[in-house]
Design a protein around this motif. Structure first.
Motif, PDB file in Angstrom:
ATOM      1  N   GLU A   1       0.943  -1.072   0.071  1.00  0.00           N
ATOM      2  CA  GLU A   1      -0.140  -0.121  -0.083  1.00  0.00           C
ATOM      3  C   GLU A   1       0.825   1.159  -0.153  1.00  0.00           C
ATOM      4  N   CYS A   2       1.993   1.301   0.051  1.00  0.00           N
ATOM      5  CA  CYS A   2       2.748   2.514   0.142  1.00  0.00           C
ATOM      6  C   CYS A   2       4.295   2.192  -0.207  1.00  0.00           C
ATOM      7  N   VAL A   3       4.953   3.221  -0.776  1.00  0.00           N
ATOM      8  CA  VAL A   3       6.199   2.960  -1.640  1.00  0.00           C
ATOM      9  C   VAL A   3       7.262   4.328  -0.756  1.00  0.00           C
ATOM     10  N   LEU A   4       8.456   3.557  -0.460  1.00  0.00           N
ATOM     11  CA  LEU A   4       9.622   4.509   0.142  1.00  0.00           C
ATOM     12  C   LEU A   4      10.587   4.710  -0.872  1.00  0.00           C
ATOM     13  N   LEU A   5      11.055   5.947  -1.223  1.00  0.00           N
ATOM     14  CA  LEU A   5      12.004   6.374  -1.905  1.00  0.00           C
ATOM     15  C   LEU A   5      13.066   7.357  -1.354  1.00  0.00           C
ATOM     16  N   VAL A   6      14.291   7.020  -1.432  1.00  0.00           N
ATOM     17  CA  VAL A   6      15.442   7.699  -0.749  1.00  0.00           C
ATOM     18  C   VAL A   6      16.562   7.895  -1.518  1.00  0.00           C
ATOM     19  N   VAL A   7      17.219   9.176  -1.396  1.00  0.00           N
ATOM     20  CA  VAL A   7      18.306   9.560  -1.904  1.00  0.00           C
ATOM     21  C   VAL A   7      19.323  10.088  -1.042  1.00  0.00           C
ATOM     22  N   ALA A   8      20.630   9.858  -0.800  1.00  0.00           N
ATOM     23  CA  ALA A   8      21.366  10.487   0.208  1.00  0.00           C
ATOM     24  C   ALA A   8      22.727  10.781  -0.392  1.00  0.00           C
ATOM     25  N   ASP A   9      23.252  11.795  -0.231  1.00  0.00           N
ATOM     26  CA  ASP A   9      24.547  12.342  -0.730  1.00  0.00           C
ATOM     27  C   ASP A   9      25.616  12.735   0.427  1.00  0.00           C
ATOM     28  N   GLY A  10      26.335  11.768   0.515  1.00  0.00           N
ATOM     29  CA  GLY A  10      27.513  11.917   1.370  1.00  0.00           C
ATOM     30  C   GLY A  10      28.295  13.103   1.199  1.00  0.00           C
ATOM     31  N   MET A  11      28.608  13.836   2.168  1.00  0.00           N
ATOM     32  CA  MET A  11      29.231  15.122   2.018  1.00  0.00           C
ATOM     33  C   MET A  11      30.666  14.975   1.838  1.00  0.00           C
ATOM     34  N   GLY A  12      30.917  15.301   0.562  1.00  0.00           N
ATOM     35  CA  GLY A  12      32.537  15.473   0.022  1.00  0.00           C
ATOM     36  C   GLY A  12      33.275  16.443   0.964  1.00  0.00           C
ATOM     37  N   GLY A  13      34.566  16.083   1.159  1.00  0.00           N
ATOM     38  CA  GLY A  13      35.481  16.613   2.095  1.00  0.00           C
ATOM     39  C   GLY A  13      35.230  16.476   3.402  1.00  0.00           C
ATOM     40  N   HIS A  14      34.503  15.609   3.812  1.00  0.00           N
ATOM     41  CA  HIS A  14      34.158  15.214   5.367  1.00  0.00           C
ATOM     42  C   HIS A  14      34.636  13.610   5.325  1.00  0.00           C
ATOM     43  N   ILE A  15      34.984  13.393   6.485  1.00  0.00           N
ATOM     44  CA  ILE A  15      35.572  11.938   6.663  1.00  0.00           C
ATOM     45  C   ILE A  15      34.140  10.851   6.485  1.00  0.00           C
ATOM     46  N   ASP A  16      34.414   9.902   5.712  1.00  0.00           N
ATOM     47  CA  ASP A  16      33.251   9.027   5.612  1.00  0.00           C
ATOM     48  C   ASP A  16      31.820   9.179   5.376  1.00  0.00           C
TER      49      ASP A  16
ATOM     50  N   THR B   1      25.631  13.785   5.692  1.00  0.00           N
ATOM     51  CA  THR B   1      25.118  13.426   4.678  1.00  0.00           C
ATOM     52  C   THR B   1      23.865  14.358   4.522  1.00  0.00           C
ATOM     53  N   THR B   2      23.641  14.841   3.122  1.00  0.00           N
ATOM     54  CA  THR B   2      22.155  15.432   2.960  1.00  0.00           C
ATOM     55  C   THR B   2      21.338  13.908   2.596  1.00  0.00           C
ATOM     56  N   VAL B   3      19.993  14.329   2.824  1.00  0.00           N
ATOM     57  CA  VAL B   3      19.189  13.204   2.207  1.00  0.00           C
ATOM     58  C   VAL B   3      17.938  13.793   1.877  1.00  0.00           C
ATOM     59  N   VAL B   4      17.118  13.040   0.729  1.00  0.00           N
ATOM     60  CA  VAL B   4      15.582  13.581   0.736  1.00  0.00           C
ATOM     61  C   VAL B   4      15.024  12.154   0.544  1.00  0.00           C
ATOM     62  N   VAL B   5      13.767  11.842   1.087  1.00  0.00           N
ATOM     63  CA  VAL B   5      13.033  10.881   1.478  1.00  0.00           C
ATOM     64  C   VAL B   5      11.578  11.254   1.185  1.00  0.00           C
ATOM     65  N   ALA B   6      11.030  10.174   0.351  1.00  0.00           N
ATOM     66  CA  ALA B   6       9.463  10.277   0.277  1.00  0.00           C
ATOM     67  C   ALA B   6       8.816   9.131   0.292  1.00  0.00           C
ATOM     68  N   VAL B   7       7.391   9.224   0.743  1.00  0.00           N
ATOM     69  CA  VAL B   7       6.526   8.058   0.998  1.00  0.00           C
ATOM     70  C   VAL B   7       5.355   8.312  -0.001  1.00  0.00           C
ATOM     71  N   VAL B   8       4.924   7.510  -0.740  1.00  0.00           N
ATOM     72  CA  VAL B   8       3.901   7.368  -1.672  1.00  0.00           C
ATOM     73  C   VAL B   8       2.933   6.588  -1.141  1.00  0.00           C
ATOM     74  N   GLN B   9       1.581   7.109  -0.717  1.00  0.00           N
ATOM     75  CA  GLN B   9       0.365   6.357  -0.422  1.00  0.00           C
ATOM     76  C   GLN B   9      -0.835   6.899  -0.538  1.00  0.00           C
TER      77      GLN B   9
END
Length: 290
Positions: free
Chosen positions: A28-43, A100-108
């Motif tokens: 009944e629902c969907v999860l979508l995620v994109v995360a961008d690890g921050m360059g110039g920072h460890i790990d 990290t930056t992150v954007v996350v969405a749920v479709v329901q």
């Protein structure tokens, strides 16, 4: 719910890819995620991986098969992801906390709910236009919002990559939870890191999605953005989702899903890379060097 999905992540001109993405769904629902690890920072890539893993884990715990309060879930789950990154840094005695930056969405229920921290974006694309997009947690966005800078000027501003918010690092993140947006059949939702959106103007994104579904657009879009970035281009990652009509015939095509047929959650390997349509080649030409 019937929909089409496409995912892609590329290294660009960098030495390694610090982006991470995830897709899963229940009946009944969907999860979508994109995360961008921050360059110039460890790990940075570790922070991105932890964020996506925590979001998927929490979704699978609570989407049974739907979320009671999707907006509240997103805010809480991003807080859990932030704490998991901090805990990792403490447990491994890191000199600094990965971020990290992150954007996350749920479709329901034919509605998209979104939360984010940083400058990874969500776009809602409908009938050849950007009906909605998230606003970056960046210094140039503040200048745009205050009328001191235009969108065109922001695209070439020397501080365009400076953000003031993320998961990890020091202090609590500022999580923005967006007002729910209704979806109609044919609407597409695009989540992406700045490596993609910085190379493709909003109007061009809207045009290439017009009348097409995610698997037919994303591979070509990523290829063009990667070429435009060139040797100095950033990592680029995206998840694209198109809501299909309830009577759509899917015929078992890769990336085309009827969530109502799922007994549990979408398998991790259910969305393979998909070939671009040749007809997009003429519309998405790399920019000429200045």
């Amino acid at each position: 719910m019937k929909f089409a999905l496409a995912v892609d992540s590329r290294i660009g001109g960098r030495g390694n890819n610090e982006d991470r993405l995830a897709v899963t769904c229940s009946s009944e629902c969907v999860l979508l995620v994109v995360a961008d690890g921050m360059g110039g920072h460890i790990d940075g890539e570790v922070a991105a991986r932890i964020a996506t893993e925590v979001l998927v884990q929490q979704f699978r715990c609570q989407a049974t098969p739907r979320l009671l309060q999707p907006g509240d879930f997103l805010r809480w789950a991003l807080g859990e992801a932030h704490q998991a990154i901090v805990d990792h840094a403490i447990a491994h005695h890191l000199r600094e906390i990965p971020s990290t930056t992150v954007v996350v969405a749920v479709v329901q229920d034919d509605t998209v709910y979104c939360a984010y921290a940083g400058d990874s974006r969500l776009y809602l694309l409908e009938q050849g236009a950007v009906r909605f997009r998230s606003r970056d947690h960046s210094h140039v966005q503040r200048l745009i919002d205050s009328g001191q800078l235009s969108e065109a000027e922001a695209a070439v501003h020397p501080a365009r990559n400076r953000i003031y918010n993320c998961l990890g690092a020091m202090g609590e993140p500022e999580v923005s939870v967006l007002h729910p947006q209704p979806l109609q059949a044919g609407c597409s939702v695009l989540l992406c890191s700045d490596g993609l959106w910085s190379m493709v103007p909003d109007a061009e994104l809207a045009r290439v999605f017009h009348g097409r579904v995610a698997p037919a657009v994303l591979p070509a879009l990523m290829t063009v953005a990667e070429k435009r970035g060139g040797e100095r281009g950033d990592n680029l990652s995206a998840v694209a989702f198109t809501l299909l009509p309830a009577d759509a015939v899917l015929d078992g095509r890769s990336g085309y899903i009827d969530s109502g047929t799922l007994a549990g959650f979408l398998p991790d390997d259910a969305i393979p890379g998909l070939l671009m349509e040749h007809e997009l080649a003429a519309e998405l030409q790399p920019r000429q060097p200045h």
